[in-house]
Design an enzyme around this catalytic site. Structure first.
Site, short mmCIF file in Angstrom:
data_model
loop_
_atom_site.label_atom_id
_atom_site.label_comp_id
_atom_site.label_asym_id
_atom_site.label_seq_id
_atom_site.Cartn_x
_atom_site.Cartn_y
_atom_site.Cartn_z
N LYS A 167 5.51 0.43 12.61
CA LYS A 167 4.93 1.03 11.46
C LYS A 167 3.91 2.13 11.92
O LYS A 167 4.09 3.30 11.35
CB LYS A 167 3.87 -0.12 10.92
CG LYS A 167 4.58 -0.87 10.12
CD LYS A 167 3.82 -2.19 9.77
CE LYS A 167 4.44 -3.57 9.18
NZ LYS A 167 3.72 -4.72 9.15
N ILE A 212 0.85 -1.16 0.09
CA ILE A 212 0.11 -0.04 -0.08
C ILE A 212 0.74 1.38 -0.05
O ILE A 212 1.67 1.44 0.86
CB ILE A 212 -0.83 0.16 1.17
CG1 ILE A 212 -1.83 -1.22 1.48
CG2 ILE A 212 -1.85 1.44 1.29
CD1 ILE A 212 -2.63 -1.24 2.79
#
Ligand code: HSE
Length: 430
Positions: A207, A138
């Site tokens: 993340k 993504i």
């Protein structure tokens, strides 16, 4: 056409080998998009003899990736080894010190050392590119740093770990327990032999820390991420979540609150009709709310050879085209130090499961603990009578502060009639 962009790849595991393969099979298309050919000139891995299903003919081999980063005459070093310390860190540091751009898929490295490495890269005018480090295929780094650059994003939430999402999805679909599904996922190679980084929320927190920096223009601060994993999610909670109109997800949330920036990773109940509820299996999904654009959502594969190599090569294309952005959106020396909001300041709804010995007055005791903590009950379920005399009491609350909820959990846990530590899951409705 201009001179080729020369690449060195450190690490030929699943992602490294796929990156080499992608550059070779998409060569013609990439050359047009880059305005010049992209050539893998050097590689380094542990075992030269292993068959990786790719041709390494004509590519210089290095046993030592740090020596490769220092000595080989390339434009870009791709670090695809992994780990926040040791060789991976040395490869990136050495490459930047030698005037080479760095592309990495290493979330732990960026979360722990991105501030320093970003400073070196920004000062030297080099790229430290890490699209593959967050949510695999993504393009969320590019989206936040460039596509949404006109917006202040005040809240971002994401499913950032495919292993956890796979386990939670399978638990719901099969009604089976966490341990069973994890063992099965390991047997199929969907979960690591040591799954703790994934299931304890650390991978998602790495993340999230990166996304927080991009979202709020602040230095990465992994140490202030509140982290809870999914080990304690019971199939009974999954069932009650469905009954109450929710789905349980491991979420990473970065939010600007009155008290400052809050970064948290924990299981959460999300409404069944929320778009993120439908992100299932190994997929990742991220929802970012911008002040001008409104709500945006990104979904795709967060791991695996193809998606990760796709993100690595996207960074290479930017470098080939000399598309430059500071590592974290604003130059490293202009990043703010975040004012951090404590977890105790979270305002929100809560689900609580209490396993109680089924005796008169138990419910009143629990309600009393909530009253004493100034928490208002939104719904309560208690039904059935278990053979061992222990039954679940399920409560949801109106909005309250986390600190009050923690007080209430301590009071409830201390009641004589309570058989196990009460379980709490936060409800996220936005
Ligand atoms: N192990 C991660 C996941 C992918 O399950 O999503 C790499 O961060």
């Amino acid at each position: 056409m201009s001179a080729p962009l020369r690449i060195a790849v450190a690490g030929l595991g699943v992602v490294g080998a796929e990156t080499v393969r992608l550059i070779s099979t998409q060569g013609e298309m990439l050359a047009r998009r880059c305005g010049r050919p992209v050539v893998v000139q050097a590689v380094s891995a542990r075992d030269k003899t292993r068959d990786r299903g790719i041709s390494l003919q004509g590519i210089e081999w290095f046993d030592d990736p740090v020596a490769m980063a220092r000595n080989t005459d390339v434009d870009v070093v791709c670090e695809l080894i992994g780990g926040s310390e040791g060789i991976a860190r040395d490869v990136c540091g050495t490459a930047l010190d030698s005037g080479k751009h760095v592309v990495t898929a290493n979330k732990a490295l960026i979360a722990m050392h991105g501030a320093n490495l970003g400073q070196v890269a920004d000062t030297a005018g080099l790229a430290l590119a890490y699209e593959a480090a967050v949510a695999g295929g993504i393009p969320i780094v590019k989206a936040l740093r460039e596509g949404l650059a006109a917006n202040q994003v005040n809240r971002l939430q994401g499913i950032l770990n495919g292993t956890c999402n796979y386990i939670l999805t399978a638990m719901r679909e099969t009604g089976r327990d966490f341990g069973e599904i994890l063992a099965e996922a390991q047997a199929h190679g969907y979960a690591e032999a040591d799954p703790s980084f994934d299931i304890d929320g650390v991978d998602a927190a790495h993340k999230l820390a990166i996304l927080t920096s991009l979202t709020f223009g602040c230095e990465i601060d992994f140490g202030t991420v509140h982290i809870e994993g999914i080990r304690h999610i019971d199939s009974i909670d999954i069932r009650f979540a469905s009954e109450l109109g929710y789905r349980i997800k491991l979420l990473g949330i970065a939010e600007m609150t009155d008290a400052g920036i809050q970064q948290r990773v924990h299981p959460a109940m999300v409404p069944l009709d929320a778009p993120i509820a439908s992100v299932e299996g190994v997929f990742n999904g991220i929802v970012a709310d911008g002040d001008f654009v409104g709500t945006t959502m990104f979904e795709g594969r967060g791991a695996g050879a193809g998606p990760t190599a796709s993100a690595v090569v996207a960074d290479i294309v930017d470098i080939a085209r000399d598309r430059k952005t500071p590592t974290f959106g604003v130059p490293a020396d202009e990043l703010n130090v975040a004012r951090v909001a404590a977890m105790a300041d979270r305002d929100g709804l809560y689900y609580v499961r209490v396993m109680v010995r089924d005796k008169p007055g138990v419910f009143a005791d629990i309600a009393g603990a909530l009253r004493d903590s100034q928490i208002s009950i939104e719904s309560a379920i208690q039904r059935g009578r278990a053979e061992d005399g222990v039954v679940p009491v399920i409560l949801t609350t109106h909005e309250t502060k986390e600190a009050r909820m923690q007080d209430a959990l301590r009071l409830i846990g201390a009641l004589d009639s309570v058989a196990e530590t009460p379980r709490m899951i936060r409800i996220e409705t936005v």
